[in-house]
Write a protein that holds these residues in place. Structure first.
Motif, short mmCIF file in Angstrom:
data_model
loop_
_atom_site.label_atom_id
_atom_site.label_comp_id
_atom_site.label_asym_id
_atom_site.label_seq_id
_atom_site.Cartn_x
_atom_site.Cartn_y
_atom_site.Cartn_z
N HIS A 1 0.62 -1.27 -0.22
CA HIS A 1 -0.35 -0.09 -0.11
C HIS A 1 0.81 1.95 -0.04
O HIS A 1 1.92 1.01 0.16
N ASP A 2 0.59 2.29 0.16
CA ASP A 2 0.69 3.63 0.03
C ASP A 2 0.41 4.96 1.36
O ASP A 2 0.03 5.86 1.17
N ASN A 3 -0.03 3.37 2.05
CA ASN A 3 -0.41 4.66 3.32
C ASN A 3 -2.46 4.60 3.05
O ASN A 3 -2.52 5.61 3.79
N ALA A 4 -2.47 5.21 1.76
CA ALA A 4 -3.39 5.65 1.77
C ALA A 4 -4.54 4.69 0.45
O ALA A 4 -5.53 4.35 0.68
N HIS A 5 -3.99 4.08 0.23
CA HIS A 5 -4.43 3.01 -0.97
C HIS A 5 -3.98 1.50 -0.57
O HIS A 5 -2.68 1.34 -1.05
N GLY B 1 2.22 1.13 8.66
CA GLY B 1 2.49 1.88 7.89
C GLY B 1 1.69 3.20 8.79
O GLY B 1 1.93 3.08 10.17
N GLN B 2 1.61 4.72 8.03
CA GLN B 2 2.17 5.45 9.22
C GLN B 2 0.10 6.28 8.41
O GLN B 2 -0.12 6.22 7.28
N VAL C 1 -7.53 -8.20 9.98
CA VAL C 1 -6.27 -7.13 9.78
C VAL C 1 -6.02 -6.62 11.28
O VAL C 1 -6.41 -6.00 12.06
N LEU C 2 -4.23 -6.54 10.81
CA LEU C 2 -3.47 -6.45 12.14
C LEU C 2 -2.64 -5.22 11.68
O LEU C 2 -2.45 -5.29 10.47
N VAL C 3 -3.05 -3.85 12.29
CA VAL C 3 -2.66 -2.78 11.83
C VAL C 3 -1.38 -2.45 13.10
O VAL C 3 -1.45 -1.90 14.52
N ALA C 4 -0.01 -1.94 12.32
CA ALA C 4 0.86 -1.28 13.23
C ALA C 4 1.23 -0.04 12.29
O ALA C 4 1.50 -0.02 11.19
N ASP C 5 0.91 0.81 12.87
CA ASP C 5 0.96 2.08 13.23
C ASP C 5 2.17 3.44 13.27
O ASP C 5 2.80 2.96 14.90
N GLY C 6 3.59 3.61 12.79
CA GLY C 6 4.15 3.71 12.90
C GLY C 6 5.28 4.65 11.55
O GLY C 6 5.24 3.94 10.97
N ALA C 7 5.45 6.23 12.76
CA ALA C 7 6.09 7.00 11.93
C ALA C 7 7.13 6.28 10.65
O ALA C 7 7.85 6.42 9.97
N ALA D 1 6.18 4.87 7.67
CA ALA D 1 5.40 5.98 6.72
C ALA D 1 5.92 5.18 5.57
O ALA D 1 5.09 5.34 4.05
N ASP D 2 7.55 5.27 4.55
CA ASP D 2 7.90 5.01 4.10
C ASP D 2 8.02 3.65 3.51
O ASP D 2 9.01 3.15 2.07
#
Length: 313
Positions: free
Chosen positions: A9-13, A38-39, A57-63, A66-67
């Motif tokens: 993904h690209d953090n949006a799609h 993603g972030q 769905v496992l979400v790992a959120d962090g800066a 981001a890339d």
């Protein structure tokens, strides 16, 4: 036994390659979980939760995600590996950058670019530029696998009524691995469909003669709403950008319609497009290998035949 799919993904799609990978994961047996590293990628998680057949769905959120730095995403996958019998990612630049790191750290053999799941421990993958199919069996406790997306249909997406209602769970993200840093990204802008996701592709080869000559193909691509591609010979000659390349060392595609113009059909190119549903070839050489795989062939000068083709559409 559960399978983990690393979402591209690209953090949006959510990238379409993830849908094909989910189909392969479902055939491995057990529950299918998706890792979204993603972030601020909430929209990606929501899209992943709607995929039919996905349980969590496992979400790992962090800066640090981001890339999409491979080192960090790999560390997150490794932290979760003990819960899974299979870890899958699409055989794209994204997946190919992450999973070898995961396999090395887990001390298992990666199984690359599978096109069929025979059983939970046995898979098929192309070798020798697609001229042979190898059947690979793995006894590793965790199977680390990249999936050639053209070998599997995309999983369906929908709401609760369509069977897509996965649980979304936020997990503790791993820290920054500190092994790489993001500097910059140059993204090619195009109004045409993305090459690997396009349903119709118009490709040119060395027979085009020059980069300027590729403009002959643009009206055809415009009328069909197609992506533009090229053979390695055309890319190496500097006619078009590298990201247009279709073939063994380029992008592997399987659109509904592939139109090959001025492409002789070297085995390396055929390896990247022979799974297309319908192949149309235009070439002045009646002995060109491309005609052996084409469903429809037109022998003639492309500079007169392509405009005539467009006028009939």
């Amino acid at each position: 036994m559960s399978t983990l799919v690393i979402a591209e993904h690209d953090n949006a799609h959510l990238k379409g390659s993830t849908l094909n990978t989910v189909t392969a994961a479902a055939q491995c047996g057990g529950d299918v979980h998706i890792l979204v590293a993603g972030q601020n990628a909430g929209a990606v998680a929501e899209a992943a939760a709607k995929i039919v057949g996905v349980a969590r769905v496992l979400v790992a959120d962090g800066a640090q995600f981001a890339d999409g730095l491979a080192e960090n995403v790999a560390e997150q996958a490794i932290a979760l590996a003990g819960n899974y019998s299979h870890i899958l990612a699409p055989a794209t630049a994204y997946g190919k950058n992450i999973l070898p790191r995961v396999a090395a750290r887990l001390d298992v053999a990666q199984i690359s670019e599978i096109t069929k799941v025979v059983s939970p421990d046995t898979f098929e993958r192309p070798i020798y530029a697609g001229n042979a199919i190898a059947t690979v069996q793995s006894a590793d406790p965790v199977k680390v696998i990249t999936v050639r997306t053209t070998g599997f249909d995309a999983a369906a997406q929908g709401g609760l009524a369509q069977g897509g209602s996965a649980q979304v769970e936020n997990i503790t993200p791993v820290g920054d691995a500190g092994k790489s840093s993001f500097v910059s990204r140059e993204v090619a802008k195009s109004d045409r469909p993305e090459l690997t996701a396009a349903k119709i592709i118009v490709s040119g080869g060395r027979g085009m003669g020059s980069g300027e000559a590729f403009k002959v193909l643009e009206p055809l691509a415009d009328k069909l709403g197609a992506a533009m591609g090229a053979s390695r010979a055309a890319v190496d000659a500097g006619f078009v950008p590298n990201d247009w390349q279709v073939g063994q060392t380029g992008k592997v595609v399987a659109p509904q319609l592939y139109i090959a113009v001025g492409i002789s059909g070297a085995i390396q190119h055929l390896a990247g497009m022979k799974d297309s549903k319908t192949i149309v070839a235009i070439n002045k050489d009646p002995e060109a290998p491309i005609f052996q795989v084409a469903d429809y062939g037109l022998v003639g000068d492309l500079f007169s035949e392509v405009p005539a083709f467009v006028s009939e559409l």
